[in-house]
Design an enzyme around this catalytic site. Structure first.
Site, PDB file in Angstrom:
ATOM      1  N   GLU A   1       0.501  -1.151   0.047  1.00 15.36           N
ATOM      2  CA  GLU A   1      -0.168  -0.261   0.000  1.00 15.36           C
ATOM      3  C   GLU A   1       0.704   0.898   0.170  1.00 15.36           C
ATOM      4  OE1 GLU A   1      -3.973  -1.837   2.319  1.00 15.36           O
ATOM      5  OE2 GLU A   1      -2.434  -1.203   3.643  1.00 15.36           O
ATOM      6  N   CYS A   2       0.590   2.444  -0.693  1.00 17.38           N
ATOM      7  CA  CYS A   2       0.930   3.753  -0.801  1.00 17.38           C
ATOM      8  C   CYS A   2       2.235   3.593  -0.746  1.00 17.38           C
ATOM      9  CB  CYS A   2       0.536   3.790   0.133  1.00 17.38           C
ATOM     10  SG  CYS A   2       0.771   6.165  -0.256  1.00 17.38           S
ATOM     11  N   GLY A   3       3.655   3.785   0.758  1.00 17.75           N
ATOM     12  CA  GLY A   3       4.109   3.095   0.173  1.00 17.75           C
ATOM     13  C   GLY A   3       5.683   2.222   0.136  1.00 17.75           C
TER      14      GLY A   3
ATOM     15  N   THR B   1      -0.730  -0.807  -4.205  1.00 20.85           N
ATOM     16  CA  THR B   1      -2.292   0.314  -4.686  1.00 20.85           C
ATOM     17  C   THR B   1      -1.913   1.053  -3.870  1.00 20.85           C
ATOM     18  OG1 THR B   1      -4.916   0.286  -4.339  1.00 20.85           O
ATOM     19  CG2 THR B   1      -3.571  -1.231  -3.297  1.00 20.85           C
TER      20      THR B   1
END
Length: 480
Positions: free
Chosen positions: A348-350, A450
């Site tokens: 996720e993200c990072g 994502t």
């Protein structure tokens, strides 16, 4: 197969646990400071405190957890169904003296005009009184009209008290207190003066995460002293005791009688350090309940990658640790080799950025893992911010095609280069920005990465899917 955490409905009402919701007129009014101070002060008196955060937030929750000495759970009514909210709240408040729920933004704010996902509706759902934090800067009698309007806006919301922040002096305090109490009948439970020293450093997402703040505990102690000096803790406790019984909602229940024996449980790795720290505790608990054994690793301090059957990389700030992440080439290369060989990875993200080829920052370019053919840059303004609604459009290892996911995103990073193709993007964004051109969910091999963060109670299929694919990978690795 291990035990799977499900939610089973009930129609019972549950004895009320004392509690209050800390709300405000807007963001930046001092909700987190007050929440942390009240939690720390009541804990110092010997009370067992259950902290909660309403809204998509990891950083404030970290401070609340540190103050309480126990995990802070999320009660976001957009991400999680109301019955699951009730079930989780009651499960986390057993054998607890008082619960403190920090709201988000303004009391009545939400994503639309109906107010269904606001802090106010959460307070009504849980049967809890609200303490309203008010920034008193450059106002006196007018604030009584504002508080009166808040009270009248929805009579079903029980405003139990007001705390005043950034009060200029004794005269200012007297006028504010008299005006609010005389015109609204709402008691003022404390007044905090303008503080000369900033104990809580801030970054673009609000407060700096506790793992990055070396003076975290001294900061908690300092704000506890402020709360003890300026807030009426006895009246706050009495107000919390007026909580009303609420519906039980759903209860946590298992599909299996027992978790599988340790020898058959898959091991799921969690990257957790200053670079990757955004994990809802419910997500980690859901993986364990589904049968996983969790091991934690750090690409900042661990030279070698752990022996695991799947990997979960949460969000964080890889950009502030880019030089150190690049320097640990052994860890990066081992992760890439395993991912290329089919290791299940959910990011996720990072975590998405770390799996890319490199980060391009103002002070240089930094190599990352190279699992995904993407290069990320950064902007001075948010590139994605708020709740997301995601439609699963393509086959992937974790979600059924056609499923809808509710999540959130907050990132300043953007895709500078994308060398993949349309078939590698499994999600279509119905709300939110996502990865690129209204798409998200970069999928290669058994990797799905994502920008959208999900919550396990709102997306219960996620934990089971990750454990299932970890078991498949484990069995394949054990084949002769």
């Amino acid at each position: 197969m291990g035990k799977v955490l499900n939610l089973a409905p009930t129609n019972q009402r549950v004895r009320a646990t004392p509690g209050v919701v800390i709300a405000a007129l807007r963001g930046g009014s001092g909700k987190t400071i007050f929440s942390v101070g009240i939690i720390a002060a009541l804990r110092s008196l010997g009370s067992a405190i259950a902290p909660f955060k309403k809204g998509p937030d990891y950083i404030d929750a970290g401070w609340l957890a540190l103050a309480a000495g126990r995990p802070c759970y999320n009660l976001d009514t957009f991400l999680i169904h109301r019955d699951a909210i009730l079930g989780s709240y009651h499960a986390r408040t057993r054998n607890i003296d008082i619960s403190i729920i920090e709201g988000n933004r303004g009391l009545y704010d939400c994503i639309d005009t109906k107010g269904e996902t606001s802090t106010a509706e959460l307070a009504k759902l849980l049967g809890l009184p609200v303490i309203l934090c008010v920034d008193a800067t450059k106002t006196t009698r007018t604030m009584a009209a504002v508080v009166g309007g808040i009270v009248a806006f929805d009579p079903g919301v029980r405003i139990g008290g007001v705390v005043l922040n950034r009060v200029a002096g004794k005269r200012h305090q007297r006028i504010l207190t008299r005006s609010i109490e005389e015109y609204t009948g709402i008691p003022v439970l404390g007044t905090v003066p303008k503080l000369k020293e900033q104990r809580f450093p801030e970054r673009h997402m609000g407060l700096v995460p506790t793992p990055e703040h070396r003076w975290a505990q001294p900061a908690i102690d300092a704000i506890r002293l402020v709360a003890e000096k300026h807030l009426d803790l006895e009246r706050i406790q009495r107000l919390a005791a007026t909580a009303a019984p609420a519906e039980s909602g759903m209860v946590l229940k298992s599909d299996a009688d027992e978790i599988a024996l340790n020898s058959t449980r898959p091991t799921i790795g969690i990257l957790k350090d200053a670079a990757f720290q955004f994990y809802y505790p419910e997500n980690l608990e859901a993986l364990e309940a589904a049968g996983a054994r969790l091991v934690f690793a750090s690409p900042l301090t661990d030279r070698h990658f752990p022996s695991i059957d799947a990997l979960y990389i949460g969000g964080g700030f890889p950009e502030t640790n880019a030089r150190e992440l690049e320097a640990n080439a052994t860890f990066r290369n081992e992760l890439k080799a395993l991912a290329d060989n089919g290791l299940p990875v959910y990011a996720e993200c990072g975590g998405l950025m770390y799996l890319g080829e490199r980060l391009v920052l103002d002070d240089g370019k930094f190599d990352m893992c190279g699992v995904l053919p993407a290069v990320f840059g950064f902007s001075k303004r948010p590139q994605g911010h708020g709740y997301t609604i995601v439609r699963v459009k393509k086959d992937n290892p974790f979600y059924s095609k056609g499923a809808t996911l509710l999540g959130h995103e907050f990132h300043y990073s953007r895709v500078k280069e994308w060398k993949g193709n349309e078939e590698n993007l499994a999600f279509s964004m119905e709300r939110g920005t996502g990865f690129l051109n209204g798409k998200d969910g970069v999928c290669l091999n058994n990797v799905l990465a994502t920008y959208t963060h999900i919550h396990a109670l709102g997306t219960p299929a996620w934990a089971k899917a990750l454990v299932d694919i970890a078991l498949i990978y484990k069995a394949r690795q054990n084949m002769p």
